[in-house]
Design a protein around this motif. Structure first.
Motif, PDB file in Angstrom:
ATOM      1  N   CYS A 205       7.226  13.079 -15.901  1.00 33.46           N
ATOM      2  CA  CYS A 205       8.609  13.361 -15.295  1.00 33.46           C
ATOM      3  C   CYS A 205       7.577  13.680 -13.660  1.00 33.46           C
ATOM      4  O   CYS A 205       8.031  13.156 -12.503  1.00 33.46           O
ATOM      5  CB  CYS A 205       8.781  15.075 -14.816  1.00 33.46           C
TER       6      CYS A 205
ATOM      7  N   THR B 176      18.941  26.790  -1.916  1.00 31.47           N
ATOM      8  CA  THR B 176      17.810  26.301  -2.128  1.00 31.47           C
ATOM      9  C   THR B 176      16.892  26.868  -0.591  1.00 31.47           C
ATOM     10  O   THR B 176      15.615  26.994   0.158  1.00 31.47           O
ATOM     11  CB  THR B 176      17.213  25.298  -2.043  1.00 31.47           C
TER      12      THR B 176
ATOM     13  N   ASP C  46       9.558  23.928  -3.250  1.00 29.45           N
ATOM     14  CA  ASP C  46       8.564  23.032  -4.027  1.00 29.45           C
ATOM     15  C   ASP C  46       8.426  21.240  -3.698  1.00 29.45           C
ATOM     16  O   ASP C  46       7.604  21.062  -2.809  1.00 29.45           O
ATOM     17  CB  ASP C  46       7.908  23.344  -5.337  1.00 29.45           C
ATOM     18  N   MET C  47       9.045  20.778  -4.131  1.00 29.49           N
ATOM     19  CA  MET C  47       9.491  19.263  -3.823  1.00 29.49           C
ATOM     20  C   MET C  47      10.214  19.487  -2.553  1.00 29.49           C
ATOM     21  O   MET C  47       9.096  18.620  -1.687  1.00 29.49           O
ATOM     22  CB  MET C  47      10.946  19.103  -4.456  1.00 29.49           C
TER      23      MET C  47
ATOM     24  N   GLN D 109      13.400  27.161  -6.173  1.00 27.72           N
ATOM     25  CA  GLN D 109      12.207  27.315  -5.912  1.00 27.72           C
ATOM     26  C   GLN D 109      11.761  25.825  -6.262  1.00 27.72           C
ATOM     27  O   GLN D 109      10.463  25.857  -5.618  1.00 27.72           O
ATOM     28  CB  GLN D 109      11.094  28.304  -7.086  1.00 27.72           C
ATOM     29  N   THR D 110      11.286  24.998  -6.959  1.00 27.08           N
ATOM     30  CA  THR D 110      11.536  23.781  -7.378  1.00 27.08           C
ATOM     31  C   THR D 110      11.258  22.617  -6.469  1.00 27.08           C
ATOM     32  O   THR D 110      11.040  21.899  -6.136  1.00 27.08           O
ATOM     33  CB  THR D 110      12.126  23.485  -9.048  1.00 27.08           C
ATOM     34  N   MET D 111      13.345  22.845  -5.523  1.00 27.00           N
ATOM     35  CA  MET D 111      13.462  21.945  -5.052  1.00 27.00           C
ATOM     36  C   MET D 111      12.946  22.285  -3.499  1.00 27.00           C
ATOM     37  O   MET D 111      12.519  21.304  -2.712  1.00 27.00           O
ATOM     38  CB  MET D 111      15.280  22.596  -4.629  1.00 27.00           C
TER      39      MET D 111
ATOM     40  N   GLU E 254       6.926  19.256  -0.284  1.00 27.48           N
ATOM     41  CA  GLU E 254       5.986  18.459  -0.997  1.00 27.48           C
ATOM     42  C   GLU E 254       6.165  17.020   0.364  1.00 27.48           C
ATOM     43  O   GLU E 254       5.429  16.526   0.728  1.00 27.48           O
ATOM     44  CB  GLU E 254       5.173  17.927  -2.843  1.00 27.48           C
TER      45      GLU E 254
END
Length: 104
Positions: free
Chosen positions: A85, A38, A6-7, A2-4, A10
């Motif tokens: 970060c 991902t 989102d990155m 999920q973080t990847m 963006e």
């Protein structure tokens, strides 16, 4: 994953989706495990579609890779949480956008 997602989303927003024809993931070691996860997460959530995934040297025992990464994160925790970060990520995304401008 999920973080990847989102990155990457963006990065796509900053570059401009109209300027991106395809998305490809390449991952090595733990990244080789994370790249397909991902891609699936992004597709299932309708964020973007990954054209291809190349995974190289995926760990035989993913628990060992996670333990090693956790150990490295613990070692360098203050550099990210006290230093922020968010600013590191902003600089990374600016660099990606700049390189895209230079080479496109």
């Amino acid at each position: 994953a999920q973080t990847m997602v989102d990155m990457v989303a963006e990065g796509i927003r900053r570059i401009g989706p109209e300027r991106i024809s395809t998305i490809h993931f390449v991952g090595e070691s733990y990244g080789g495990f994370l790249a397909p996860a991902t891609a699936v997460y992004a597709f299932e959530n309708g964020r973007f579609r990954v054209e291809s995934v190349l995974s190289v040297s995926v760990p035989f025992h993913i628990g060992n890779a996670i333990a090693a990464l956790d150990g490295m994160a613990d070692e360098h925790e203050t550099a990210f949480f006290e230093g922020g970060c968010g600013s590191l990520m902003q600089n990374f995304l600016r660099t990606v956008g700049f390189l895209f401008e230079v080479f496109s």
